[in-house]
Design a protein around this motif. Structure first.
Motif, PDB file in Angstrom:
ATOM      1  N   GLU A 108      -2.024   1.647   1.937  1.00 12.58           N
ATOM      2  CA  GLU A 108      -1.502   1.516   3.295  1.00 12.58           C
ATOM      3  C   GLU A 108      -0.116   2.131   3.426  1.00 12.58           C
ATOM      4  O   GLU A 108       0.253   2.629   4.492  1.00 12.58           O
ATOM      5  CB  GLU A 108      -1.500   0.047   3.703  1.00 12.58           C
ATOM      6  CG  GLU A 108      -2.908  -0.515   3.863  1.00 12.58           C
ATOM      7  CD  GLU A 108      -2.919  -1.968   4.300  1.00 12.58           C
ATOM      8  OE1 GLU A 108      -1.830  -2.524   4.568  1.00 12.58           O
ATOM      9  OE2 GLU A 108      -4.013  -2.557   4.396  1.00 12.58           O
ATOM     10  N   ALA A 109       0.666   2.114   2.341  1.00 11.59           N
ATOM     11  CA  ALA A 109       1.998   2.715   2.377  1.00 11.59           C
ATOM     12  C   ALA A 109       1.907   4.215   2.622  1.00 11.59           C
ATOM     13  O   ALA A 109       2.723   4.794   3.356  1.00 11.59           O
ATOM     14  CB  ALA A 109       2.739   2.429   1.067  1.00 11.59           C
ATOM     15  N   ASP A 134       1.189   4.706   6.243  1.00 14.71           N
ATOM     16  CA  ASP A 134       2.398   4.453   7.029  1.00 14.71           C
ATOM     17  C   ASP A 134       3.342   5.645   6.978  1.00 14.71           C
ATOM     18  O   ASP A 134       4.058   5.932   7.940  1.00 14.71           O
ATOM     19  CB  ASP A 134       3.107   3.195   6.530  1.00 14.71           C
ATOM     20  CG  ASP A 134       2.322   1.928   6.817  1.00 14.71           C
ATOM     21  OD1 ASP A 134       1.490   1.958   7.754  1.00 14.71           O
ATOM     22  OD2 ASP A 134       2.517   0.926   6.108  1.00 14.71           O
ATOM     23  N   ALA A 135       3.335   6.343   5.845  1.00 13.77           N
ATOM     24  CA  ALA A 135       4.213   7.508   5.685  1.00 13.77           C
ATOM     25  C   ALA A 135       3.662   8.737   6.391  1.00 13.77           C
ATOM     26  O   ALA A 135       4.390   9.724   6.572  1.00 13.77           O
ATOM     27  CB  ALA A 135       4.404   7.800   4.200  1.00 13.77           C
ATOM     28  N   ASN A 136       2.389   8.682   6.810  1.00 15.01           N
ATOM     29  CA  ASN A 136       1.747   9.812   7.491  1.00 15.01           C
ATOM     30  C   ASN A 136       1.034   9.307   8.741  1.00 15.01           C
ATOM     31  O   ASN A 136      -0.208   9.377   8.839  1.00 15.01           O
ATOM     32  CB  ASN A 136       0.753  10.501   6.559  1.00 15.01           C
ATOM     33  CG  ASN A 136       1.404  11.103   5.333  1.00 15.01           C
ATOM     34  OD1 ASN A 136       1.911  12.218   5.377  1.00 15.01           O
ATOM     35  ND2 ASN A 136       1.383  10.364   4.235  1.00 15.01           N
ATOM     36  N   ARG A 162      -5.750  -0.830   1.019  1.00 12.73           N
ATOM     37  CA  ARG A 162      -6.143   0.568   0.960  1.00 12.73           C
ATOM     38  C   ARG A 162      -6.935   0.929   2.207  1.00 12.73           C
ATOM     39  O   ARG A 162      -7.514   0.067   2.873  1.00 12.73           O
ATOM     40  CB  ARG A 162      -6.968   0.863  -0.286  1.00 12.73           C
ATOM     41  CG  ARG A 162      -8.309   0.133  -0.355  1.00 12.73           C
ATOM     42  CD  ARG A 162      -9.114   0.555  -1.563  1.00 12.73           C
ATOM     43  NE  ARG A 162     -10.484   0.032  -1.526  1.00 12.73           N
ATOM     44  CZ  ARG A 162     -11.470   0.493  -2.281  1.00 12.73           C
ATOM     45  NH1 ARG A 162     -11.248   1.479  -3.133  1.00 12.73           N
ATOM     46  NH2 ARG A 162     -12.688  -0.018  -2.174  1.00 12.73           N
ATOM     47  N   VAL A 163      -6.953   2.228   2.526  1.00  9.61           N
ATOM     48  CA  VAL A 163      -7.627   2.738   3.713  1.00  9.61           C
ATOM     49  C   VAL A 163      -8.482   3.939   3.302  1.00  9.61           C
ATOM     50  O   VAL A 163      -8.042   4.790   2.523  1.00  9.61           O
ATOM     51  CB  VAL A 163      -6.606   3.162   4.791  1.00  9.61           C
ATOM     52  CG1 VAL A 163      -7.308   3.792   5.987  1.00  9.61           C
ATOM     53  CG2 VAL A 163      -5.764   1.964   5.236  1.00  9.61           C
TER      54      VAL A 163
END
Length: 232
Positions: A161-162, A165-167, A184-185
């Motif tokens: 997920e981080a 979030d960064a993209n 997770r995605v």
């Protein structure tokens, strides 16, 4: 509660499973190859079998009673809790969903606008784009035909997920957001064409989509343009 085998392999059409919960009109299984309605994509249909017994699987949904469970809606008297069953997906319907869903990713690449509505069935695919720009039907059909013919590999992977979030630009949909809280995605990549979060079922190569036509372009509102795809 349900191990969703289709997330990692959309080619799977059959699996063995155990009934872990009963709900009105259907059963929740410990594992399944059947995709539940979600993300704009229709649920799978098919059959459940137990020995000589057979049930028609009329739809697949996410359970509202058992978190994380996939509900298989069945015709007739339900199998018993704890029963060992086999799940078989309607192959033709699944393949149509895969072809149309992958086609919508090509459409997103050709029309770089936010998506505020989506519907994927076995007879058509529809995307609503947030824009007031006019669309050229012939240009869209030519672009789709080119991307299909170029035979781009299609694959999925998982990101945390981080990384998402960064993209934030990876998320194209205004109406359906990637599920959060799992750590997770799942993202779908059409090599060299499109990359965005998606939990649906897809073909392995754009060449597998086949011929497409733009059945309709509609102005749904001042800021919404709808494109409907069908198979040629």
């Amino acid at each position: 509660m349900t191990d969703e085998l289709f997330r990692d392999d959309a080619n799977l059409l059959h699996c063995e499973a155990t009934v872990v919960a009963l709900e009105e009109g259907g059963v929740v299984l410990d594992r399944t190859v059947a995709y539940p309605l979600g993300g704009g994509q229709a649920g799978d249909t098919g059959w459940l079998r137990q020995g000589e017994r057979r049930w028609r699987l009329t739809d697949t949904r996410k359970s509202k009673v058992h978190p994380g469970g996939v509900l298989h809606l069945l015709e007739g008297e339900l199998p018993a809790l704890g029963a060992a069953v086999s799940v078989e997906v309607d192959a033709a319907r699944r393949q149509a969903h895969r072809r149309f869903h992958t086609a919508t990713h090509l459409l997103c690449a050709l029309l770089p606008y936010p998506v505020d509505g989506c519907s994927i069935t076995d007879t058509y695919a529809r995307l609503d784009f947030h824009t007031d720009e006019p669309f050229d039907k012939a240009a869209i059909e030519a672009g789709l035909a080119r991307l299909v013919a170029e035979a781009h590999p299609v694959r999925h992977r998982w990101i945390d997920e981080a990384e998402l979030d960064a993209n934030p630009g990876l998320v194209r949909s205004m109406s359906v957001q990637p599920p959060r809280g799992l750590g997770r995605v799942r993202v779908l990549e059409v090599e060299g064409v499109d990359l965005q979060p998606c939990g649906g079922t897809h073909v392995d190569n754009t060449a597998d989509i086949g011929g497409l036509v733009v059945a309709k372009i509609e102005k749904k509102s001042a800021k919404t343009r709808r494109v409907v795809l069908q198979f040629a």
